[in-house]
Design an enzyme around this catalytic site. Sequence first.
Site, PDB file in Angstrom:
ATOM      1  N   TYR A 167       0.824  -1.217   0.000  1.00  0.00           N
ATOM      2  CA  TYR A 167       0.000   0.000   0.000  1.00  0.00           C
ATOM      3  C   TYR A 167       0.855   1.263   0.000  1.00  0.00           C
ATOM      4  O   TYR A 167       0.613   2.179  -0.764  1.00  0.00           O
ATOM      5  CB  TYR A 167      -0.931   0.015   1.216  1.00  0.00           C
ATOM      6  CG  TYR A 167      -2.116  -0.919   1.121  1.00  0.00           C
ATOM      7  CD1 TYR A 167      -2.319  -1.742   0.012  1.00  0.00           C
ATOM      8  CD2 TYR A 167      -3.049  -0.983   2.150  1.00  0.00           C
ATOM      9  CE1 TYR A 167      -3.403  -2.595  -0.058  1.00  0.00           C
ATOM     10  CE2 TYR A 167      -4.148  -1.832   2.081  1.00  0.00           C
ATOM     11  CZ  TYR A 167      -4.322  -2.637   0.984  1.00  0.00           C
ATOM     12  OH  TYR A 167      -5.408  -3.475   0.909  1.00  0.00           O
ATOM     13  N   ASP A 168       1.836   1.321   0.877  1.00  0.00           N
ATOM     14  CA  ASP A 168       2.685   2.511   0.960  1.00  0.00           C
ATOM     15  C   ASP A 168       3.910   2.192   1.804  1.00  0.00           C
ATOM     16  O   ASP A 168       3.785   1.831   2.977  1.00  0.00           O
ATOM     17  CB  ASP A 168       1.917   3.689   1.571  1.00  0.00           C
ATOM     18  CG  ASP A 168       2.595   5.030   1.346  1.00  0.00           C
ATOM     19  OD1 ASP A 168       3.804   5.135   1.635  1.00  0.00           O
ATOM     20  OD2 ASP A 168       1.926   5.971   0.875  1.00  0.00           O
TER      21      ASP A 168
END
Length: 491
Positions: free
Chosen positions: A292-293
Amino acid sequence: MELTLFTLSSSSSTFLSSPLKSKLKHLRPTLLHLNNKPLPFRVTSLSVPQCDTSLPPAIQTFWQWLRDEGVVSSKTLAKPALVPEGMGLVANRDIARNEVVLEVPKRLWINPDAVSASEIGNVCSGLKPWVSVALFLLRENSKEDSKWRLYFDILPETTDSPVFWSEQELDELQGTQLLSTTMDVKEYVETEFQKVEQEIILPNKKLFPSPITLDDFFWAFGILRSRAFSRLRNQSLVLIPFADFINHSSSVTTEEHAWEIKGAAGLFSWDYLFSIRSPLSVKAGEQVYIQYDLNKSNAELALDYGFIESKANRNAFTLTLQISESDPFYGDKLDIAESNGMGETAYFDIFLDCSLPAQMIPYLRLVALGGTDAFLLESIFRNSVWGFLDLPVSRANEELICRVVREACKSALSAYPTTLEEDEKLMESELDSRLGIAVGIRVGEKKVLQHIDSIFKDRELELDILEYYQERRLKDLGLSGELGDIIFWEK
């Protein structure tokens, strides 16, 4: 081929400072005559993945909708499944690294373009992108004939983000920075709702016939925060049905998994496609993951998605430093800070077991400058003073920043109702997801604070052996010996 990289959203900046219609036509059998014997020739899709019949009916209906829309085909390498995280995507067969897992045509994306093309496009034109998409979500969700009806039916009613926690659950975050951030976000969302309610919803009841409550608005905010993709052709967010089933794994170390391409979007149409490639090799039956990040802290992961990681470098604490307006050198210090890309207030995210941010120590030394060191603030040094601040200025200055930071760490640690040892003991037991997040955040913040304190404690022990500005200056002028003794030249 046009190609654009984009990633899963959230970031806080998107919210605080986006999915296909044209049904797949089933061709009638074409009769080919050979030796006067009609043989049926059917054009069908081979090996279209089937949905597990043990899944909830809403998921099975949603899967059939994707098939009818031409989203699911023999090229689709993953399908929904119940996984430890709840719902996820598992591989139909072995998938190679960087192999395309799924593609979703643009006509099913939910984004600002979809809002602009809808009946509420005009009244939403001046709103923040996320607010306009939130209103669009809520309006479409209230319509039984929405083309996204079956998608809305499988969306969760809430997430484990602290935004949705009860007061009792939030009490477990007492003392943490995540608690104050959560309350700020809730206040922000409520303010945005009150504004849009008065300016858009109530004056346009024909466009919004169904009531929209603050809880509804928070639901839309949570959906966008946790499921939207970002950085797509200058758009800030986009919801993509089916693609948003994919879960996060800390074992994935790249964010290059999602692309926008121009390609076939059915038998007879072309469109922009959202394409997900597997960042890892996956065996049949295993879950497909993305990252996701890479840069989010555990607090940010919790706030956006409702989970945290066990990796140490996800634990962070933000130190806020400020040049006081009561400082007699306020103007000079502010000018120097702004000349070096900073301001009156500076925020430094410090991660566990990582070095301090590069500009933190120079900024600290600037804030602490005074007394006999104040000459460095004179205009003659304005273009070079920041370079001087990269190294110790004086013993008094260095001692002051060590003392102030260590006192700040001690104060922050005293604000938690539990000790680190008590929290680590708690983590050995089975905790529900939200309590697990709260305890994990407490443990992480405390460890980072201890990490910061140890850095400056070690610094204090070096005060007598550090080389300061005056000594360095004398050496540069050839007026100091190797042992630091001042050299006097005689005629």
